[in-house]
Write a protein that holds these residues in place. Sequence first.
Motif, PDB file in Angstrom:
ATOM      1  N   TYR A 165      32.892  53.605  71.050  1.00 52.40           N
ATOM      2  CA  TYR A 165      31.820  52.705  71.459  1.00 52.40           C
ATOM      3  C   TYR A 165      30.486  53.440  71.542  1.00 52.40           C
ATOM      4  CZ  TYR A 165      29.520  48.628  72.824  1.00 52.40           C
ATOM      5  OH  TYR A 165      28.679  47.562  72.787  1.00 52.40           O
ATOM      6  N   ARG A 168      29.303  53.938  68.061  1.00 50.05           N
ATOM      7  CA  ARG A 168      28.869  52.681  67.434  1.00 50.05           C
ATOM      8  C   ARG A 168      27.511  52.234  67.964  1.00 50.05           C
ATOM      9  NH1 ARG A 168      33.078  48.949  69.316  1.00 50.05           N
ATOM     10  NH2 ARG A 168      31.878  47.367  68.243  1.00 50.05           N
ATOM     11  N   SER A 183      37.985  46.794  70.466  1.00 46.63           N
ATOM     12  CA  SER A 183      37.380  47.450  71.632  1.00 46.63           C
ATOM     13  C   SER A 183      37.680  46.643  72.907  1.00 46.63           C
ATOM     14  CB  SER A 183      35.865  47.564  71.394  1.00 46.63           C
ATOM     15  OG  SER A 183      35.179  47.844  72.579  1.00 46.63           O
ATOM     16  N   LYS A 187      40.950  47.394  75.947  1.00 46.01           N
ATOM     17  CA  LYS A 187      40.676  47.600  77.384  1.00 46.01           C
ATOM     18  C   LYS A 187      41.407  46.556  78.233  1.00 46.01           C
ATOM     19  CE  LYS A 187      36.297  47.755  76.387  1.00 46.01           C
ATOM     20  NZ  LYS A 187      34.956  48.053  75.949  1.00 46.01           N
TER      21      LYS A 187
HETATM   22  N1  URA Z   1      31.991  44.757  74.531  1.00 44.88           N
HETATM   23  C1  URA Z   1      32.939  45.720  74.347  1.00 44.88           C
HETATM   24  O1  URA Z   1      33.626  46.100  75.287  1.00 44.88           O
HETATM   25  N2  URA Z   1      33.099  46.225  73.125  1.00 44.88           N
HETATM   26  C2  URA Z   1      32.375  45.842  72.056  1.00 44.88           C
HETATM   27  O2  URA Z   1      32.588  46.342  70.960  1.00 44.88           O
HETATM   28  C3  URA Z   1      31.380  44.838  72.242  1.00 44.88           C
HETATM   29  C4  URA Z   1      31.210  44.306  73.504  1.00 44.88           C
END
Ligand code: URA
Length: 434
Positions: A165, A168, A183, A187
């Motif tokens: 992240y 990115r 992503s 989580k």
């Molecule tokens: N929120 C996230 O946790 N990941 C992303 O890639 C975009 C928004």
Amino acid sequence: MRMVDLIRKKRNGEVFEENEIEFIVKGCTDGSIPDYQLSALMMAICFQGMTKAETAQLTLAMARSGDTVDLSAVEGITVDKHSTGGVGDKTSLIIVPTAAACGVKIAKMSGRGLGHTGGTVDKMESIPGMRTDLNKEDFFAVVNRVGCAVIGQSGNLCPADKKLYALRDVTATVDSIPLIASSIMSKKIAAGSDRILLDVKTGSGAFMKTQAEAEALAREMVDIGAQVGRKTVALITDMDRPLGHAIGNALEIIEVCETLHGRGPQDLTAECIELAANMIYLGEKAEDMETARKMAKEAMENGTAFEKLCAMVEVQGGDASYLRDTEKFALGKVQKIVCAPESGWITRAHAEQIGRASVLLGAGRETKESVIDFGAGIVLHKNKGDYVKAGEPLATLYAADEAKCAQAEKALLEAFAFGGAEPEGHALVLARIE
Ligand code: URA
């Protein structure tokens, strides 16, 4: 296996095998793959995409890259919620206590602000004393005692996502459906809840600018949830204009309290009832959505949701007297009213640009190291779809100094457009995907 060959493979539009995805996630987690190769791969994925099977494999590999939370110590069905990010989006702090007041168990890990979007953890930390770093035992104890707890993501949850992240964010590779889906879902899966509610935003302030893109992202995430046995529902909601009036941490907590007293902005209240109802339904506390909506509305009107928020804040160390008397919050000492430069219908209130104006005031981070000014932000007096007369207040800015206000005023005015015709209104909740 060599990373350079995998980058070439994806660049040429080929499909990865599961062991290749495992290799990438392992190398990302243990640091054996350098950032420049990971970044090149992220860009190749942005251009070439991933199949549904690849996205699911990437999600699971990232979910397993660090700690996973076992919520079996929490009694009952646990429901989690995640928003893809927006401006003025304080819904979590309204719907979590609302659904908990209706009996749903919520053990939620939230994030901090990202770019122009705000984060629940930053908002919570504007309440003096509030702790968002509870250890597992305390986290479960709060959920069992109060019904809900919201903390920051634990240090070692999904380290592969954390690394990717951050890369990115600075390599223009955020807005890719397989990358966002993996992503978020990695989580949510690692965080352990039985059921997941996703709020997928679309419009100028969202990562997905069109409803079609938002629906494709939502479908991908709902399918991943189904594959791992976590029932997932996604609502597609409007983020073409900021949600509610307040943008900024303490200002948004004040609006949360107003909404939980039945005095919130109409758009925010309506969206929260729909989101909370979905949590209640997912948590099996209502037999149908109509009953769930009624329960959510009642909890928000009769004060039980507000009391639940106070209880959660207190057990997490926060001073709930600030919620009972919101005048106690210290807001930016410089306050500037921005007036409409012309008369007309507001045809645009560009959410991303307004979010950026709030960052200029100090409500968000310019860099990873920036310290947030909790008292900074914007209160909108007018939003897209309203009629305004030249010279009428559009917004009040809150900041620590005049220079920040001047910069933000310019940015804010650029976010608005005025016209002779009332813009077409559209629904706040655009679709539901299950
Ligand atoms: N929120 C996230 O946790 N990941 C992303 O890639 C975009 C928004």
